[in-house]
Design a protein around this motif. Structure first.
Motif, PDB file in Angstrom:
ATOM      1  N   GLN A  13     -14.299  -5.035 -28.692  1.00  0.00           N
ATOM      2  CA  GLN A  13     -14.092  -4.985 -30.134  1.00  0.00           C
ATOM      3  C   GLN A  13     -13.820  -6.382 -30.699  1.00  0.00           C
ATOM      4  O   GLN A  13     -13.144  -7.200 -30.069  1.00  0.00           O
ATOM      5  N   PRO A  14     -14.342  -6.669 -31.893  1.00  0.00           N
ATOM      6  CA  PRO A  14     -14.104  -7.979 -32.504  1.00  0.00           C
ATOM      7  C   PRO A  14     -12.632  -8.153 -32.879  1.00  0.00           C
ATOM      8  O   PRO A  14     -11.905  -7.188 -33.117  1.00  0.00           O
ATOM      9  N   LEU A  15     -12.222  -9.395 -32.915  1.00  0.00           N
ATOM     10  CA  LEU A  15     -10.835  -9.745 -33.230  1.00  0.00           C
ATOM     11  C   LEU A  15     -10.754 -10.060 -34.720  1.00  0.00           C
ATOM     12  O   LEU A  15     -11.325 -11.050 -35.189  1.00  0.00           O
ATOM     13  N   LYS A  16     -10.050  -9.226 -35.472  1.00  0.00           N
ATOM     14  CA  LYS A  16     -10.020  -9.370 -36.924  1.00  0.00           C
ATOM     15  C   LYS A  16      -8.631  -9.677 -37.479  1.00  0.00           C
ATOM     16  O   LYS A  16      -8.500 -10.220 -38.575  1.00  0.00           O
ATOM     17  N   THR A  17      -7.592  -9.284 -36.744  1.00  0.00           N
ATOM     18  CA  THR A  17      -6.223  -9.535 -37.189  1.00  0.00           C
ATOM     19  C   THR A  17      -5.608 -10.562 -36.258  1.00  0.00           C
ATOM     20  O   THR A  17      -5.457 -10.312 -35.059  1.00  0.00           O
ATOM     21  N   VAL A  18      -5.271 -11.722 -36.809  1.00  0.00           N
ATOM     22  CA  VAL A  18      -4.858 -12.869 -36.002  1.00  0.00           C
ATOM     23  C   VAL A  18      -3.386 -13.177 -36.227  1.00  0.00           C
ATOM     24  O   VAL A  18      -2.937 -13.299 -37.375  1.00  0.00           O
ATOM     25  N   GLY A  19      -2.657 -13.319 -35.151  1.00  0.00           N
ATOM     26  CA  GLY A  19      -1.278 -13.787 -35.219  1.00  0.00           C
ATOM     27  C   GLY A  19      -1.206 -15.232 -34.767  1.00  0.00           C
ATOM     28  O   GLY A  19      -1.908 -15.629 -33.838  1.00  0.00           O
ATOM     29  N   ILE A  20      -0.385 -16.019 -35.424  1.00  0.00           N
ATOM     30  CA  ILE A  20      -0.217 -17.428 -35.049  1.00  0.00           C
ATOM     31  C   ILE A  20       1.268 -17.721 -34.942  1.00  0.00           C
ATOM     32  O   ILE A  20       2.025 -17.515 -35.897  1.00  0.00           O
ATOM     33  N   VAL A  21       1.675 -18.187 -33.770  1.00  0.00           N
ATOM     34  CA  VAL A  21       3.065 -18.552 -33.535  1.00  0.00           C
ATOM     35  C   VAL A  21       3.148 -20.067 -33.477  1.00  0.00           C
ATOM     36  O   VAL A  21       2.528 -20.704 -32.621  1.00  0.00           O
ATOM     37  N   GLY A  22       3.909 -20.631 -34.402  1.00  0.00           N
ATOM     38  CA  GLY A  22       3.996 -22.085 -34.523  1.00  0.00           C
ATOM     39  C   GLY A  22       3.212 -22.528 -35.735  1.00  0.00           C
ATOM     40  O   GLY A  22       1.990 -22.372 -35.782  1.00  0.00           O
ATOM     41  N   THR A  23       3.900 -23.061 -36.749  1.00  0.00           N
ATOM     42  CA  THR A  23       3.219 -23.398 -38.003  1.00  0.00           C
ATOM     43  C   THR A  23       3.268 -24.898 -38.301  1.00  0.00           C
ATOM     44  O   THR A  23       3.398 -25.324 -39.442  1.00  0.00           O
ATOM     45  N   GLY A  24       3.168 -25.685 -37.227  1.00  0.00           N
ATOM     46  CA  GLY A  24       3.012 -27.125 -37.408  1.00  0.00           C
ATOM     47  C   GLY A  24       1.586 -27.439 -37.823  1.00  0.00           C
ATOM     48  O   GLY A  24       0.859 -26.570 -38.310  1.00  0.00           O
ATOM     49  N   ALA A  25       1.158 -28.678 -37.605  1.00  0.00           N
ATOM     50  CA  ALA A  25      -0.176 -29.105 -38.055  1.00  0.00           C
ATOM     51  C   ALA A  25      -1.283 -28.240 -37.470  1.00  0.00           C
ATOM     52  O   ALA A  25      -2.200 -27.810 -38.188  1.00  0.00           O
ATOM     53  N   MET A  26      -1.207 -27.955 -36.168  1.00  0.00           N
ATOM     54  CA  MET A  26      -2.262 -27.163 -35.541  1.00  0.00           C
ATOM     55  C   MET A  26      -2.217 -25.712 -36.001  1.00  0.00           C
ATOM     56  O   MET A  26      -3.250 -25.121 -36.327  1.00  0.00           O
ATOM     57  N   GLY A  27      -1.031 -25.128 -36.018  1.00  0.00           N
ATOM     58  CA  GLY A  27      -0.899 -23.744 -36.446  1.00  0.00           C
ATOM     59  C   GLY A  27      -1.371 -23.540 -37.874  1.00  0.00           C
ATOM     60  O   GLY A  27      -2.065 -22.559 -38.190  1.00  0.00           O
ATOM     61  N   ARG A  28      -1.028 -24.469 -38.761  1.00  0.00           N
ATOM     62  CA  ARG A  28      -1.475 -24.387 -40.155  1.00  0.00           C
ATOM     63  C   ARG A  28      -2.997 -24.469 -40.249  1.00  0.00           C
ATOM     64  O   ARG A  28      -3.627 -23.726 -41.012  1.00  0.00           O
ATOM     65  N   GLY A  29      -3.566 -25.378 -39.490  1.00  0.00           N
ATOM     66  CA  GLY A  29      -5.013 -25.534 -39.530  1.00  0.00           C
ATOM     67  C   GLY A  29      -5.741 -24.289 -39.052  1.00  0.00           C
ATOM     68  O   GLY A  29      -6.737 -23.862 -39.651  1.00  0.00           O
ATOM     69  N   ILE A  30      -5.243 -23.692 -37.971  1.00  0.00           N
ATOM     70  CA  ILE A  30      -5.860 -22.473 -37.445  1.00  0.00           C
ATOM     71  C   ILE A  30      -5.712 -21.339 -38.456  1.00  0.00           C
ATOM     72  O   ILE A  30      -6.637 -20.554 -38.681  1.00  0.00           O
ATOM     73  N   ARG A 147      -5.834 -10.889 -20.016  1.00  0.00           N
ATOM     74  CA  ARG A 147      -6.035 -11.020 -21.466  1.00  0.00           C
ATOM     75  C   ARG A 147      -5.458 -12.328 -22.017  1.00  0.00           C
ATOM     76  O   ARG A 147      -5.278 -12.477 -23.233  1.00  0.00           O
ATOM     77  N   VAL A 148      -5.195 -13.281 -21.118  1.00  0.00           N
ATOM     78  CA  VAL A 148      -4.703 -14.601 -21.514  1.00  0.00           C
ATOM     79  C   VAL A 148      -5.842 -15.620 -21.400  1.00  0.00           C
ATOM     80  O   VAL A 148      -6.572 -15.646 -20.400  1.00  0.00           O
ATOM     81  N   ILE A 149      -5.989 -16.462 -22.416  1.00  0.00           N
ATOM     82  CA  ILE A 149      -7.113 -17.401 -22.459  1.00  0.00           C
ATOM     83  C   ILE A 149      -6.718 -18.644 -23.238  1.00  0.00           C
ATOM     84  O   ILE A 149      -5.817 -18.617 -24.082  1.00  0.00           O
ATOM     85  N   GLY A 150      -7.391 -19.750 -22.958  1.00  0.00           N
ATOM     86  CA  GLY A 150      -7.215 -20.969 -23.741  1.00  0.00           C
ATOM     87  C   GLY A 150      -8.150 -20.976 -24.934  1.00  0.00           C
ATOM     88  O   GLY A 150      -9.326 -20.616 -24.813  1.00  0.00           O
ATOM     89  N   PHE A 151      -7.612 -21.358 -26.088  1.00  0.00           N
ATOM     90  CA  PHE A 151      -8.388 -21.404 -27.335  1.00  0.00           C
ATOM     91  C   PHE A 151      -7.962 -22.689 -28.032  1.00  0.00           C
ATOM     92  O   PHE A 151      -7.100 -22.689 -28.908  1.00  0.00           O
ATOM     93  N   HIS A 152      -8.566 -23.810 -27.608  1.00  0.00           N
ATOM     94  CA  HIS A 152      -8.069 -25.127 -27.977  1.00  0.00           C
ATOM     95  C   HIS A 152      -8.851 -25.736 -29.146  1.00  0.00           C
ATOM     96  O   HIS A 152     -10.008 -26.119 -29.003  1.00  0.00           O
ATOM     97  N   PHE A 153      -8.182 -25.820 -30.291  1.00  0.00           N
ATOM     98  CA  PHE A 153      -8.755 -26.437 -31.481  1.00  0.00           C
ATOM     99  C   PHE A 153      -8.400 -27.927 -31.518  1.00  0.00           C
ATOM    100  O   PHE A 153      -7.547 -28.401 -30.785  1.00  0.00           O
ATOM    101  N   PHE A 154      -9.042 -28.636 -32.434  1.00  0.00           N
ATOM    102  CA  PHE A 154      -8.804 -30.066 -32.610  1.00  0.00           C
ATOM    103  C   PHE A 154      -8.386 -30.329 -34.049  1.00  0.00           C
ATOM    104  O   PHE A 154      -8.839 -29.660 -34.975  1.00  0.00           O
ATOM    105  N   ASN A 155      -7.543 -31.327 -34.219  1.00  0.00           N
ATOM    106  CA  ASN A 155      -6.951 -31.627 -35.526  1.00  0.00           C
ATOM    107  C   ASN A 155      -7.797 -32.657 -36.278  1.00  0.00           C
ATOM    108  O   ASN A 155      -8.182 -33.671 -35.687  1.00  0.00           O
ATOM    109  N   PRO A 156      -8.090 -32.438 -37.566  1.00  0.00           N
ATOM    110  CA  PRO A 156      -7.745 -31.275 -38.391  1.00  0.00           C
ATOM    111  C   PRO A 156      -8.689 -30.094 -38.130  1.00  0.00           C
ATOM    112  O   PRO A 156      -9.911 -30.265 -38.127  1.00  0.00           O
ATOM    113  N   VAL A 157      -8.108 -28.930 -37.916  1.00  0.00           N
ATOM    114  CA  VAL A 157      -8.846 -27.761 -37.445  1.00  0.00           C
ATOM    115  C   VAL A 157     -10.033 -27.371 -38.340  1.00  0.00           C
ATOM    116  O   VAL A 157     -11.128 -27.125 -37.832  1.00  0.00           O
ATOM    117  N   PRO A 158      -9.868 -27.302 -39.669  1.00  0.00           N
ATOM    118  CA  PRO A 158     -11.014 -26.882 -40.497  1.00  0.00           C
ATOM    119  C   PRO A 158     -12.165 -27.897 -40.482  1.00  0.00           C
ATOM    120  O   PRO A 158     -13.309 -27.532 -40.747  1.00  0.00           O
TER     121      PRO A 158
END
Length: 515
Positions: A13-30, A147-158
């Motif tokens: 199933q597609p992932l549609k509801t996203v939780g983000i823990v940590g709202t620093g620069a990376m968390g905000r960007g994601i 069900r654990v995986i790495g999902f590594h974004f780069f700053n600035p995320v958008p």
């Protein structure tokens, strides 16, 4: 090689509801990116008021886009309402995936994931945005490591249109596929990589900083000259020392040391003794006002390049060892109106131009039986269309140094001159970048096409490392590495088997293994 466990779920199933823990620069960007991609986003941060600050910050970005008419009012309202304060970890219960973007400490991430496992559904995904820690190690303490995986974004995320997807040794295939689909739904290139130190992009970027620091440590040239060569001659968006200053030496030094030790002191990633004293002195870069550059009002202070010296033309003898290089330098010399000597041996007054690959000017001159006091080496790896690089032997007389600078710079093209080195700046940097990229392919960290695309997007290189090797010629790259290795004995420069085999077979470096 990462082992991906199979799953009975043929239609994840597609992932549609996203939780983000940590709202620093990376968390905000994601969070911004997820909301703009039509997802419902729950935010949590252990610091009181942090989520509200993040919501205000992201909302401010959208408001500015509205004012610039890059977003409309309906979009801003939709995005804003999709950012929800979870208040506590219990508020993540309905999430299909929770992405952690907290402090880069293994124990903290393991504790968080254990807490989240008690809250979210068993079929929900736990993703870590770690840039340097083992995904397998983070998952080790979980009840359901598949069900654990790495999902590594780069700053600035958008803005950085890439995300690394890193399965751990026990990550399930359905988890991998769902997360890759999520990254693509966010509009990012998903680079699948194995759970190895630095993953793909940070691993590939090691040569850019460490070899530049080594060149500086050998007093070949100053940081500004090295940067100018890489930007003008090599086509890189930013030089290595400008990048170190932008990132901050406090961040870069830690990453350099971390990957070096995680690879059990692999010589290709060896740190430089130059960074620790600079770190201790607080020379961090832009954030401290001084690093490898001095900053005024946030901008680096750059010195002017030295003017082209005025000299009386000398006869010029050009080494015939490289036919294409000889032809190009002959054309340049004729265009300048200088006399060319065609004999196999130069006269006693001729300026001798050499075109070594991976050799220093001294070795190249003596090997050809030339008078080193009249020799100047020219880097022909990148051609003569942009900035040109010259290298003198320790014995080269100033008259011949000035003559070479005049000849190569009189048409207005910038010329950089530096001290003798086993390989020119561009040669050394490119060869090390290509070699590390080839070894990433050899290790199976990622597919060749993924390596190139990820590095272009994540590091801003003009080409990915494998395509870069093909552009400059894999035989040339192999020759540079072999010559430096022979001269220095440093295993840092040993050629990757991936590079050597394809160069000898005249195959593109992007050619995958056949089995």
């Amino acid at each position: 090689m990462t082992t991906i466990t199979s799953s009975e779920d043929k239609n994840p199933q597609p992932l549609k509801t996203v939780g983000i823990v940590g709202t620093g620069a990376m968390g905000r960007g994601i969070a911004q990116l997820a909301a703009q991609s039509g997802m419902l986003v729950y935010l949590y941060d252990s610091r009181e008021g942090a989520v509200a600050e993040a919501q205000d910050f992201i909302g401010g970005l959208w408001q500015r886009k509205l004012e610039k008419q890059s977003l409309n009012q309906a979009q801003v309202e939709s995005y804003t309402t999709s950012l929800v304060n979870a208040v506590s970890l219990d508020g993540m219960a309905s999430c299909d995936i929770v992405i952690e973007a907290i402090v880069e400490k293994l124990e903290a991430k393991q504790v968080l994931f254990k807490q989240l496992e008690a809250v979210i559904a068993d079929d929900a995904v736990l993703a870590t945005n770690t840039s340097s820690l083992s995904v397998t190690a983070i998952a080790a303490g979980c009840r359901l490591p598949e069900r654990v995986i790495g999902f590594h974004f780069f700053n600035p995320v958008p803005v950085m249109k890439i995300v690394e997807v890193i399965p751990g040794l026990r990550t399930g295939l359905d988890c991998l596929e769902r997360v890759e689909a999520l990254g693509q739904a966010m509009g990012h290139y998903t680079a699948r990589a194995t759970d190895t130190p630095g993953f793909l992009v940070n691993h590939a970027g090691r040569a850019f900083s460490t070899e530049a620091l080594r060149i500086l440590g050998e007093s070949v040239a100053d940081p500004m000259t090295i940067d100018r060569v890489l930007v003008d001659q090599g086509g890189f968006r930013m030089g290595p020392f400008a990048l170190l200053d932008l990132t901050g030496l406090d961040v870069s030094h830690a990453v350099i040391e971390s990957i070096y030790h995680q690879y059990y002191e692999e010589p290709r990633f060896r740190p430089s003794p130059l960074t620790r004293p600079r770190l201790d002195a607080g020379l961090l870069g832009r954030k401290s006002g001084e690093g490898f550059y001095h900053y005024e009002a946030g901008k680096p202070v750059l010195h002017d390049e030295p003017p082209v010296p005025e000299v009386t033309p000398l006869p010029v003898w050009i080494s015939p060892e490289d036919g294409a290089a000889h032809q190009a330098l002959t054309a340049l010399t004729k265009a300048a109106g200088w006399l060319i000597e065609d004999g196999s041996v130069p006269s006693d007054t001729a300026l001798c131009l050499l075109t070594p690959l991976g050799e220093d000017a001294t070795t190249c001159a003596l090997r050809q039986g030339l008078d080193a006091s009249r020799c100047m080496a020219v880097d022909m790896l990148g051609g003569l269309e942009k900035r040109r690089s010259l290298m003198a032997t320790p014995a080269t007389q100033s008259l011949y140094q000035d003559a070479a600078r005049h000849l190569l710079g009189n048409d207005g093209t910038a010329v950089s001159t530096f001290n003798d080195s086993n390989g020119f700046i561009l040669q050394r940097m490119v060869a090390c970048i290509v070699n590390v990229g080839a070894d990433i392919a050899q290790q199976g960290v990622a597919a060749p096409e993924t390596i190139d695309r990820a590095v272009e997007l994540g590091l801003g290189y003009p080409r990915g490392p494998l395509s870069m090797g093909d552009y400059y010629g894999s035989r040339h790259i192999l020759t540079i590495l072999d010559h430096i290795l022979a001269a220095t004995g440093d295993p840092r420069y040993r050629a990757s088997p991936w590079l050597r085999r394809r160069a000898l077979l005249n195959l593109p470096l992007t050619t995958p293994e056949q089995n």
